[in-house]
Design an enzyme around this catalytic site. Structure first.
Site, short mmCIF file in Angstrom:
data_model
loop_
_atom_site.label_atom_id
_atom_site.label_comp_id
_atom_site.label_asym_id
_atom_site.label_seq_id
_atom_site.Cartn_x
_atom_site.Cartn_y
_atom_site.Cartn_z
N ASP A 157 0.83 -1.20 0.00
CA ASP A 157 0.00 0.00 0.00
C ASP A 157 0.87 1.26 0.00
O ASP A 157 2.08 1.19 -0.19
CB ASP A 157 -0.97 -0.03 1.19
N GLU A 160 3.84 1.04 2.22
CA GLU A 160 4.77 -0.06 1.97
C GLU A 160 4.55 -1.22 2.94
O GLU A 160 5.50 -1.78 3.49
CB GLU A 160 6.22 0.47 1.98
N GLU A 321 7.71 14.68 8.31
CA GLU A 321 6.79 13.64 7.86
C GLU A 321 5.66 13.45 8.87
O GLU A 321 4.48 13.41 8.51
CB GLU A 321 7.55 12.32 7.67
#
Length: 365
Positions: A157, A160, A321
């Site tokens: 996905d 990963e 992130e």
């Protein structure tokens, strides 16, 4: 300098001479690599704010990278047509070096969504600026043949993970990408017909197995086929990919369910069982939720997510992130710090998503 200005400057400075956007210039596991998925959203962000040449260069790089593998695609498609099993290790990679080569380190490589997302972003960019990107036809056709042949297979996905599942966000990405490939007008008639068949097949499969319809709640998309779990990547199936519209009960229900389960104080988790760096809230996912709210006319909610994104910037203006203040599983954070070091900062995808949402809300430089 505003965060819009800083984001544009950062992305321009870090774009490789080849046109590739590095995922993160410093993070150990991402340094030196470009993902089609990340880069497509980064390119969409800068394209919206007038950096057409930077987006052109990225799309041309993608087309070269994929076009150079057209022979590999044709060989894989031929083998599959003969009934041979093609292993995940033989499929095209999900990330490339900035020069366009395959990576040398082992990675979770078989991911289809990036190819669809690139095609979607290429068409958006071309329509916005009223021109085609030169030299992209071969890459577009190779990507379309690849997706048409293999969209139905399980793969990793967005995160990963879960190679054995068919992920609804991946199917939504491929659905959008094949529609875009058709819209670009470069496919042959057989390629167009095959892509149209795949688009119809994806829509039918998701409707049958990727939507849960609770008795006491709204219908919504699911993380993968056959579950009732949600994942924040599903937001993209509504806006921007349009697998279900914002005014469709499934589309509206998906946004509402992701927000109900995964949003907290302006940030958004990937999914409830996330343990990566302890499972923090992702900056780019706040961008996706805000984007959905903006497209649905809920500008106040969209601005709340934009402000949260802005608040996560470092003093230098760099977006990470994820953030680590409200972790789902704090006991798992240290193992990732030991493995890869601090959270990726800056993450260019975070800046790209900030630019997209800022544009939706008419926040300029």
């Amino acid at each position: 300098m505003t965060l819009v200005s800083h984001s544009l400057d950062l992305i321009r400075r870090l774009q490789a001479p080849t046109g590739a956007y590095p995922a993160s210039p410093t993070f150990s596991a991402y340094r030196g690599y470009s993902w089609l998925r990340d880069g497509a959203f980064i390119a969409e962000g800068v394209s919206r704010h007038g950096d057409a040449s930077g987006a052109d260069a990225f799309h041309a790089w993608c087309a070269r990278v994929v076009g150079d593998r057209a022979g590999q695609v044709d060989a894989l498609v031929s083998r599959a047509a003969r009934g041979e099993t093609v292993s995940p290790a033989e499929m095209l990679p999900t990330r490339f070096t900035l020069e366009g080569a395959d990576g040398t380190e082992e990675w979770w490589d078989f991911q289809l969504d990036g190819y669809g997302t690139w095609l979607w972003a290429l068409l958006e960019h071309a329509r916005r600026h009223g021109r085609t990107v030169a030299g992209t036809d071969k890459g577009v056709r190779a990507a379309a043949r690849y997706l048409t042949a293999f969209w139905h297979l399980p793969c990793y996905d967005w995160w990963e993970e879960h190679l054995d599942r068919r992920h609804v966000a991946t199917l939504g990405s491929v659905h959008a990408g094949l529609r875009a490939a058709i819209g670009l007008g470069v496919l042959s008639r057989p390629e167009t017909e095959a892509a149209e068949g795949a688009v119809a097949g994806i829509a039918a499969l998701v409707a049958a197995e990727g939507v849960t319809r609770p008795v006491d709640g709204r219908p919504h998309l699911t993380k993968w086929l056959g579950t009732d779990a949600v994942d924040a990547s599903l937001l993209a199936c509504v806006t921007p990919f349009g697998l279900y519209g914002a005014d469709d009960p499934v589309g509206a229900g998906t946004v509402a369910e992701v927000e109900r389960r995964l949003a907290r104080d302006g940030g958004v988790y990937r999914y409830l069982d996330d343990t990566f760096y302890g499972g923090g809230r992702w900056v780019l996912l706040a961008g996706f939720l805000g984007w959905n709210h903006a497209r649905a006319g809920r500008s106040g909610e969209a601005r709340r997510y934009l402000r949260w994104m802005e608040a996560q910037a470092t003093p230098a203006g760099d977006l990470p992130e994820q953030v680590s203040d409200l972790l789902l599983d704090p006991g798992r954070r240290q193992e990732w710090l030991d493995r890869w070091g601090p959270v990726a900062t800056p993450l260019l995808w975070s800046h790209g998503m900030y630019l997209i949402l800022a544009d939706e809300l008419e926040v300029g430089a």
